[in-house]
Design an enzyme around this catalytic site. Structure first.
Site, PDB file in Angstrom:
ATOM      1  N   ASP A   1      -1.171  15.226  -5.720  1.00  0.00           N
ATOM      2  CA  ASP A   1      -0.829  13.831  -6.183  1.00  0.00           C
ATOM      3  C   ASP A   1      -1.902  12.629  -6.036  1.00  0.00           C
ATOM      4  O   ASP A   1      -1.829  11.530  -6.352  1.00  0.00           O
ATOM      5  CB  ASP A   1       0.216  13.159  -5.115  1.00  0.00           C
ATOM      6  CG  ASP A   1       1.826  13.873  -5.365  1.00  0.00           C
ATOM      7  OD1 ASP A   1       1.858  14.349  -6.422  1.00  0.00           O
ATOM      8  OD2 ASP A   1       2.627  13.805  -4.390  1.00  0.00           O
TER       9      ASP A   1
ATOM     10  N   LYS B   1       4.941   6.040  -3.409  1.00  0.00           N
ATOM     11  CA  LYS B   1       5.230   6.112  -4.769  1.00  0.00           C
ATOM     12  C   LYS B   1       6.799   6.850  -4.667  1.00  0.00           C
ATOM     13  O   LYS B   1       7.110   7.365  -3.552  1.00  0.00           O
ATOM     14  CB  LYS B   1       4.548   7.174  -5.708  1.00  0.00           C
ATOM     15  CG  LYS B   1       4.176   8.696  -5.016  1.00  0.00           C
ATOM     16  CD  LYS B   1       5.213   9.563  -5.194  1.00  0.00           C
ATOM     17  CE  LYS B   1       4.988  11.056  -4.613  1.00  0.00           C
ATOM     18  NZ  LYS B   1       6.033  11.936  -4.543  1.00  0.00           N
TER      19      LYS B   1
ATOM     20  N   GLY C   1       7.571  12.636   1.332  1.00  0.00           N
ATOM     21  CA  GLY C   1       7.668  12.509  -0.022  1.00  0.00           C
ATOM     22  C   GLY C   1       7.533  11.364  -0.609  1.00  0.00           C
ATOM     23  O   GLY C   1       7.700  11.218  -1.881  1.00  0.00           O
ATOM     24  N   LEU C   2       6.814  10.371   0.098  1.00  0.00           N
ATOM     25  CA  LEU C   2       6.484   8.931  -0.670  1.00  0.00           C
ATOM     26  C   LEU C   2       5.133   9.153  -1.096  1.00  0.00           C
ATOM     27  O   LEU C   2       4.429   8.048  -1.498  1.00  0.00           O
ATOM     28  CB  LEU C   2       6.906   7.844   0.253  1.00  0.00           C
ATOM     29  CG  LEU C   2       8.214   7.746   0.552  1.00  0.00           C
ATOM     30  CD1 LEU C   2       8.573   6.856   1.814  1.00  0.00           C
ATOM     31  CD2 LEU C   2       9.129   7.318  -0.669  1.00  0.00           C
ATOM     32  N   GLY C   3       4.097  10.390  -0.821  1.00  0.00           N
ATOM     33  CA  GLY C   3       2.891  10.198  -1.016  1.00  0.00           C
ATOM     34  C   GLY C   3       1.811   9.572  -0.433  1.00  0.00           C
ATOM     35  O   GLY C   3       0.631   9.272  -0.974  1.00  0.00           O
ATOM     36  N   GLY C   4       2.349   9.089   0.753  1.00  0.00           N
ATOM     37  CA  GLY C   4       1.382   8.359   1.873  1.00  0.00           C
ATOM     38  C   GLY C   4       0.180   8.961   1.982  1.00  0.00           C
ATOM     39  O   GLY C   4      -1.043   8.294   1.639  1.00  0.00           O
TER      40      GLY C   4
END
Ligand code: C5P
Length: 287
Positions: free
Chosen positions: A132, A9, A94-97
């Site tokens: 998240d 995301k 910071g990409l929610g992996g």
């Protein structure tokens, strides 16, 4: 066997409203899934076993593993599962992996064991795994509130292209440190997010000036070498560069696929692994 993609995301807005009594912060954020995705395979197995190709994730810290244990307990399930996780989303970036892997695991194991948790119980399990995770059960374009667990779907943002660049900076407890670095003056009232929500509900598109991230002002002081890295991206002739979530990934939106490809080439010579991505809708309806 069940196969799912766990999408990354970006936060189009990320506003921190203030600190709560439980140590977390209340946020308002518009989140958007993108086509960059990890892949997860779920197969019957007597135990919970996670095989992951990323060497920098400790097996017991792997959120897919934690999610598997949590959903097994919530479902009072005695069977196990073998989960094979192929990482494509940079970790702690910071990409929610990790959160997306966790959400995909909740969905994948419910399907493998042919058991459904009530949406409320699923929400509780997701929330306990990380702030998240609840968003990734919904995906697409959504407004997120509370500490991240209140998710309201929004009209889908049309196909939008972006280029991502993740600097090679690893930091322990990164998210907690970023929240901790915020001063009262970094808290906002949510108006950037409300403006974007109104625009999306009114059928208007996203404009780059609507993008906002409260961590932009503190990231430079937390991530070593971040400011120089960011400057080098800007110097390479980028459109406005934004922080992705709690970073350190940076992204720029482009008008179309061609512009994105050209920007990726300019960013690639800086030695980072820049990649072109586009927005994508709800992830779990596809095998
Ligand atoms: O929920 P998650 O594990 O992703 O959060 C990591 C840390 O980030 C928390 O321990 C907390 O310090 C901080 N956090 C926060 N407010 C939020 C989300 C996270 O303060 N809404």
């Amino acid at each position: 066997m069940i196969q799912l993609k766990a999408h990354a995301k970006i936060n189009l807005t990320l506003e921190v409203l203030g600190k709560r009594d439980d140590g977390y912060h209340n946020i308002v954020s518009v989140l958007q899934t993108i086509d960059l995705a990890d892949e997860l395979r779920f197969e019957p197995h007597p135990e919970i076993v996670v095989e992951c190709d990323a060497t920098n994730i400790q097996p017991e810290e792997n959120l897919a593993h934690k999610a598997a244990l949590a959903i097994r307990e919530a479902l009072q399930e005695e069977r196990g599962a073998k989960i094979t996780l192929t990482k494509r989303i940079p970790t702690a970036a910071g990409l929610g992996g990790g959160s997306s892997d966790a959400a995909a695991t909740l969905v994948g194991l419910s399907r493998l064991w042919e058991q459904d948790l009530s949406p409320g119980d699923m929400g509780h399990v997701a929330q306990a795994l990380g702030s998240d995770v609840s968003f990734f059960l919904v995906g697409s374009t959504a407004l997120v509130e509370g500490r991240g667990e209140i998710v309201t779907p929004l009209p889908e943002l049309g196909e939008t292209w972006a280029v991502l660049a993740t600097p090679p900076i690893e930091l322990l407890n990164k998210t907690a440190r970023l929240y901790g670095a915020l001063a009262e003056s970094d808290y906002t009232f949510g108006s950037a997010t409300r403006g974007l929500v109104l625009a999306l509900r009114g059928g208007r598109g996203l404009t780059p000036d609507q993008i906002f991230n409260a961590f932009e002002s503190v990231a430079g002081g937390i991530f070593p070498g971040f400011a120089e890295y960011r400057d080098s991206l800007v110097d390479a002739g980028a459109p406005p560069v934004h922080l992705a979530g709690s970073g350190p990934t940076l992204f720029a939106l482009t008008e179309n696929a061609e512009e994105a490809a050209a920007l990726r080439e300019r960013w690639d010579v800086l030695g980072g692994a820049a990649q072109v991505v586009k927005t994508i809708a709800t992830p779990y309806n596809r095998a």
